[in-house]
Design an enzyme around this catalytic site. Structure first.
Site, PDB file in Angstrom:
ATOM      1  N   THR A 169       4.877   6.526   4.794  1.00 55.83           N
ATOM      2  CA  THR A 169       5.162   6.657   3.363  1.00 55.83           C
ATOM      3  C   THR A 169       4.993   8.114   2.953  1.00 55.83           C
ATOM      4  O   THR A 169       3.944   8.720   3.187  1.00 55.83           O
ATOM      5  CB  THR A 169       4.241   5.729   2.547  1.00 55.83           C
ATOM      6  OG1 THR A 169       4.523   4.389   2.945  1.00 55.83           O
ATOM      7  CG2 THR A 169       4.482   5.870   1.057  1.00 55.83           C
ATOM      8  N   TYR A 212      -0.251   5.671   5.533  1.00 59.11           N
ATOM      9  CA  TYR A 212      -0.575   6.766   4.619  1.00 59.11           C
ATOM     10  C   TYR A 212      -1.364   7.755   5.448  1.00 59.11           C
ATOM     11  O   TYR A 212      -2.396   7.404   6.014  1.00 59.11           O
ATOM     12  CB  TYR A 212      -1.479   6.287   3.490  1.00 59.11           C
ATOM     13  CG  TYR A 212      -0.782   5.628   2.329  1.00 59.11           C
ATOM     14  CD1 TYR A 212       0.341   6.187   1.734  1.00 59.11           C
ATOM     15  CD2 TYR A 212      -1.276   4.441   1.801  1.00 59.11           C
ATOM     16  CE1 TYR A 212       0.953   5.579   0.647  1.00 59.11           C
ATOM     17  CE2 TYR A 212      -0.673   3.830   0.712  1.00 59.11           C
ATOM     18  CZ  TYR A 212       0.443   4.412   0.148  1.00 59.11           C
ATOM     19  OH  TYR A 212       1.034   3.803  -0.930  1.00 59.11           O
ATOM     20  N   HIS A 257       8.621   3.294  -4.927  1.00 56.73           N
ATOM     21  CA  HIS A 257       7.313   2.636  -4.789  1.00 56.73           C
ATOM     22  C   HIS A 257       7.173   1.517  -5.819  1.00 56.73           C
ATOM     23  O   HIS A 257       6.081   1.231  -6.311  1.00 56.73           O
ATOM     24  CB  HIS A 257       6.200   3.686  -4.997  1.00 56.73           C
ATOM     25  CG  HIS A 257       5.037   3.557  -4.067  1.00 56.73           C
ATOM     26  ND1 HIS A 257       4.876   4.316  -2.940  1.00 56.73           N
ATOM     27  CD2 HIS A 257       3.943   2.749  -4.096  1.00 56.73           C
ATOM     28  CE1 HIS A 257       3.740   3.990  -2.335  1.00 56.73           C
ATOM     29  NE2 HIS A 257       3.161   3.032  -3.019  1.00 56.73           N
ATOM     30  N   ARG A 281      14.528  -8.763  -7.431  1.00 56.22           N
ATOM     31  CA  ARG A 281      13.927 -10.008  -7.927  1.00 56.22           C
ATOM     32  C   ARG A 281      14.853 -11.204  -7.770  1.00 56.22           C
ATOM     33  O   ARG A 281      14.481 -12.320  -8.075  1.00 56.22           O
ATOM     34  CB  ARG A 281      13.559  -9.880  -9.419  1.00 56.22           C
ATOM     35  CG  ARG A 281      12.530  -8.827  -9.717  1.00 56.22           C
ATOM     36  CD  ARG A 281      11.149  -9.196  -9.161  1.00 56.22           C
ATOM     37  NE  ARG A 281      10.210  -8.145  -9.466  1.00 56.22           N
ATOM     38  CZ  ARG A 281      10.000  -7.068  -8.703  1.00 56.22           C
ATOM     39  NH1 ARG A 281      10.670  -6.923  -7.556  1.00 56.22           N
ATOM     40  NH2 ARG A 281       9.129  -6.149  -9.043  1.00 56.22           N
ATOM     41  N   GLY A 324       8.595  -6.112  -2.266  1.00 60.57           N
ATOM     42  CA  GLY A 324       7.137  -6.056  -2.392  1.00 60.57           C
ATOM     43  C   GLY A 324       6.545  -7.170  -3.231  1.00 60.57           C
ATOM     44  O   GLY A 324       5.933  -8.111  -2.739  1.00 60.57           O
ATOM     45  N   ARG A 325       6.769  -7.100  -4.555  1.00 60.78           N
ATOM     46  CA  ARG A 325       6.054  -8.018  -5.441  1.00 60.78           C
ATOM     47  C   ARG A 325       6.455  -9.481  -5.296  1.00 60.78           C
ATOM     48  O   ARG A 325       5.582 -10.352  -5.448  1.00 60.78           O
ATOM     49  CB  ARG A 325       6.212  -7.561  -6.890  1.00 60.78           C
ATOM     50  CG  ARG A 325       5.490  -6.230  -7.181  1.00 60.78           C
ATOM     51  CD  ARG A 325       5.600  -5.903  -8.646  1.00 60.78           C
ATOM     52  NE  ARG A 325       5.078  -4.601  -9.025  1.00 60.78           N
ATOM     53  CZ  ARG A 325       5.747  -3.453  -8.932  1.00 60.78           C
ATOM     54  NH1 ARG A 325       6.971  -3.433  -8.415  1.00 60.78           N
ATOM     55  NH2 ARG A 325       5.204  -2.318  -9.324  1.00 60.78           N
ATOM     56  N   ARG A 356      -2.306   5.590 -13.403  1.00 62.10           N
ATOM     57  CA  ARG A 356      -2.222   4.168 -13.789  1.00 62.10           C
ATOM     58  C   ARG A 356      -3.420   3.869 -14.688  1.00 62.10           C
ATOM     59  O   ARG A 356      -4.466   3.412 -14.228  1.00 62.10           O
ATOM     60  CB  ARG A 356      -2.224   3.265 -12.553  1.00 62.10           C
ATOM     61  CG  ARG A 356      -1.067   3.525 -11.599  1.00 62.10           C
ATOM     62  CD  ARG A 356      -1.161   2.645 -10.356  1.00 62.10           C
ATOM     63  NE  ARG A 356      -0.176   3.035  -9.354  1.00 62.10           N
ATOM     64  CZ  ARG A 356      -0.324   2.806  -8.052  1.00 62.10           C
ATOM     65  NH1 ARG A 356      -1.400   2.203  -7.586  1.00 62.10           N
ATOM     66  NH2 ARG A 356       0.618   3.183  -7.205  1.00 62.10           N
ATOM     67  N   GLN A 399       2.719   0.360   8.121  1.00 59.38           N
ATOM     68  CA  GLN A 399       2.942   1.465   7.176  1.00 59.38           C
ATOM     69  C   GLN A 399       1.759   2.415   7.213  1.00 59.38           C
ATOM     70  O   GLN A 399       0.605   1.994   7.137  1.00 59.38           O
ATOM     71  CB  GLN A 399       3.111   0.905   5.750  1.00 59.38           C
ATOM     72  CG  GLN A 399       3.250   1.972   4.668  1.00 59.38           C
ATOM     73  CD  GLN A 399       1.913   2.375   4.047  1.00 59.38           C
ATOM     74  OE1 GLN A 399       0.998   1.558   3.966  1.00 59.38           O
ATOM     75  NE2 GLN A 399       1.803   3.629   3.634  1.00 59.38           N
TER      76      GLN A 399
HETATM   77  C1  FMN Z   1       0.440  -3.992  -5.286  1.00 64.22           C
HETATM   78  C2  FMN Z   1       1.307  -3.049  -4.522  1.00 64.22           C
HETATM   79  C3  FMN Z   1       0.727  -2.284  -3.519  1.00 64.22           C
HETATM   80  C4  FMN Z   1       1.516  -1.396  -2.794  1.00 64.22           C
HETATM   81  N1  FMN Z   1       0.947  -0.692  -1.775  1.00 64.22           N
HETATM   82  C5  FMN Z   1       1.712   0.096  -1.005  1.00 64.22           C
HETATM   83  C6  FMN Z   1       1.158   0.740   0.126  1.00 64.22           C
HETATM   84  O1  FMN Z   1      -0.012   0.588   0.435  1.00 64.22           O
HETATM   85  N2  FMN Z   1       1.979   1.532   0.853  1.00 64.22           N
HETATM   86  C7  FMN Z   1       3.303   1.721   0.538  1.00 64.22           C
HETATM   87  O2  FMN Z   1       4.006   2.442   1.231  1.00 64.22           O
HETATM   88  N3  FMN Z   1       3.845   1.104  -0.524  1.00 64.22           N
HETATM   89  C8  FMN Z   1       3.087   0.287  -1.286  1.00 64.22           C
HETATM   90  N4  FMN Z   1       3.647  -0.366  -2.336  1.00 64.22           N
HETATM   91  C9  FMN Z   1       5.077  -0.189  -2.624  1.00 64.22           C
HETATM   92  C10 FMN Z   1       5.907  -1.221  -1.861  1.00 64.22           C
HETATM   93  O3  FMN Z   1       5.898  -0.969  -0.484  1.00 64.22           O
HETATM   94  C11 FMN Z   1       7.354  -1.227  -2.312  1.00 64.22           C
HETATM   95  O4  FMN Z   1       7.885   0.071  -2.238  1.00 64.22           O
HETATM   96  C12 FMN Z   1       7.525  -1.770  -3.726  1.00 64.22           C
HETATM   97  O5  FMN Z   1       6.664  -2.852  -3.950  1.00 64.22           O
HETATM   98  C13 FMN Z   1       8.958  -2.214  -3.922  1.00 64.22           C
HETATM   99  O6  FMN Z   1       9.158  -2.645  -5.223  1.00 64.22           O
HETATM  100  P1  FMN Z   1       9.120  -4.177  -5.654  1.00 64.22           P
HETATM  101  O7  FMN Z   1       7.691  -4.547  -5.761  1.00 64.22           O
HETATM  102  O8  FMN Z   1       9.801  -4.155  -6.968  1.00 64.22           O
HETATM  103  O9  FMN Z   1       9.837  -4.974  -4.588  1.00 64.22           O
HETATM  104  C14 FMN Z   1       2.892  -1.261  -3.082  1.00 64.22           C
HETATM  105  C15 FMN Z   1       3.462  -2.049  -4.077  1.00 64.22           C
HETATM  106  C16 FMN Z   1       2.693  -2.937  -4.785  1.00 64.22           C
HETATM  107  C17 FMN Z   1       3.344  -3.791  -5.822  1.00 64.22           C
END
Ligand code: FMN
Length: 416
Positions: free
Chosen positions: A188, A162, A311, A346, A365-366, A197, A160
């Protein structure tokens, strides 16, 4: 769901001698046996991590309307039984961007995952490789591109990006990912500006890590994390920093403790997409799309996929839920490129709902972050197994033997 727990003590063992005496991470094994769903993993993660770290992973932005909306969108969609179908041969196996995976899911990029577990990005990469789904490395990671490639042992890995203001630096990073064997590039595009935040400021959490009284108190109240994650990291690598960022910074890409990291260019445009499309040899997607017109443009720019994402509710604070805009986007682009959904998944049934409404697969993600912060690689695997088992169960109820059979008649969507 009570899988035998194997903790990779190699990744957990601190490099420096003073830490050899520290309790092995096996201490976490019992915790996993009590985690029966992603909510349990989240709660275990909340207990282990310092508040500042947990809230950074868990929370959204501003009033967290998007964060809550993500779950509401999935809750609002209901499912229908399909009865008297032989589903004894069902499988969650899927094809993601032309290659097989054990389920229609890839691990989403989550920055600074190395703060949740010692070498957390490596743990996630290993878990994904073992489970048979792609892992996406985020630009702001604590592990280098090359070390993650090695941990993934030839399994599918995506990168990914940025984009920084200094395009040359970003392009060099992309070249490194390509050379290291990363298969897919995800650009992204939903982070033109930094999100609000407030809790990070209240908690004294920042990246690069800075020591301040609040963070010190918070860390000392979480000794497991302090001794098993922070201390090994400190002795092996020093203070947590973004491993793929330029060491001495530059305008907009500062990487020194105490300096603001303004890593995302607010001048990113379709011209950058064109440039990267020419440069990257494998599949390429953009992440963070909400509008059908942007999706149509992604098709004309020759992209292989797009990720509908807010995100995880962490950026635009009142963003629409991905699931709610999925049908419009799918109607616009059809099968011209892959449509991927993330934010708020989830349960395994959430994956099925996304597929039923037109997604080709999902990012998550989470869930694996919670798992990794409880028990590293094994914890992330635990999260993947939970989602897979729940998805398998849902498929059984709706009469589907494989993912291609999951369609709109499986779901009931409230009328607008
Ligand atoms: C702690 C954290 C850090 C993240 N960092 C990035 C990142 O560096 N680049 C990015 O494209 N998305 C980032 N995301 C977004 C995730 O790629 C993703 O879109 C998101 O976690 C999806 O939602 P979910 O956590 O409910 O599954 C981040 C999400 C979390 C929770």
């Amino acid at each position: 769901m009570n899988q035998p727990v194997v903790i990779d003590t190699k990744t957990a063992t601190p490099a420096a001698p003073p830490l050899a005496a520290i309790a092995p991470q096996k201490a976490q094994a019992g915790v996993l046996s009590r985690c029966h769903n992603i909510a349990d993993l989240r709660e275990a993660s909340r207990r282990r991590l310092p508040k500042g770290v947990f809230e950074f992973f868990d929370r959204g932005s501003e009033d967290e309307i998007a964060l809550r909306g993500n779950r509401e969108a999935f809750h609002n969609v209901k499912m229908r039984n399909k009865v008297l179908v032989d589903v004894s041969e069902r499988t969650t196996a899927a094809t993601l961007l032309g290659k097989p995976a054990t389920m229609p899911l890839a691990i989403a990029p989550t920055g600074v995952a190395g703060v949740c577990w010692f070498e957390g990005e490596l743990a996630l990469a290993r878990a994904a490789a073992k489970f048979g789904v792609p892992f996406t490395l985020a630009t702001p990671s604590l592990s280098t591109i090359e070390s993650v490639a090695e941990a993934g042992q030839g399994a599918r890995q995506w990168f990914q990006l940025y984009m920084w203001r200094e395009r040359d630096l970003s392009h060099a990073l992309v070249r490194r990912a390509q050379d290291a064997g990363f298969e897919t590039l995800i650009l992204t595009v939903d982070t033109a500006v930094p999100p609000v935040r407030e809790y990070n400021r209240r908690n004294g959490f920042s990246m690069p890590f800075t020591m301040n009284p609040k963070a010190l108190v918070d860390m000392s109240l979480h000794p497991h994390w302090l001794f098993q994650t922070m201390a090994p990291h400190y002795f092996k690598y020093g203070m947590p920093r973004l491993a793929n960022f330029p060491k001495d910074g530059g305008s907009g890409v500062a990487n020194k403790p105490g300096r603001i990291v303004n890593q995302r260019g607010d001048n990113l445009t379709w011209e950058d997409v064109k440039f990267l499309r020419d440069m990257w040899k494998g599949p390429m997607m953009i992440k963070g799309v909400h509008l059908a017109e942007d999706a149509a443009r992604a098709v004309t720019e020759g992209l292989d996929g797009l990720v509908i994402s807010n995100h995880g509710g962490r950026n635009l604070a009142t963003a629409v839920a991905s699931l709610d805009v999925l049908p419009d986007i799918k109607a616009k682009v059809g099968d011209k490129l892959k449509v991927i959904v993330d934010s708020g998944i989830r349960r395994g049934s959430d994956i099925v709902k996304a597929l039923a409404l037109g997604a080709d697969f999902v990012l998550s993600g989470r869930p694996t972050l919670y798992g990794a912060s409880v028990a590293g690689e094994e914890g992330a695997l635990h999260a993947l197994r939970i989602l897979r088992d729940e998805m398998d169960s849902t498929m059984g109820f709706i009469g589907c033997n494989n993912v291609s059979e999951i369609g709109p008649k499986a779901v009931w969507v409230p009328k607008a």
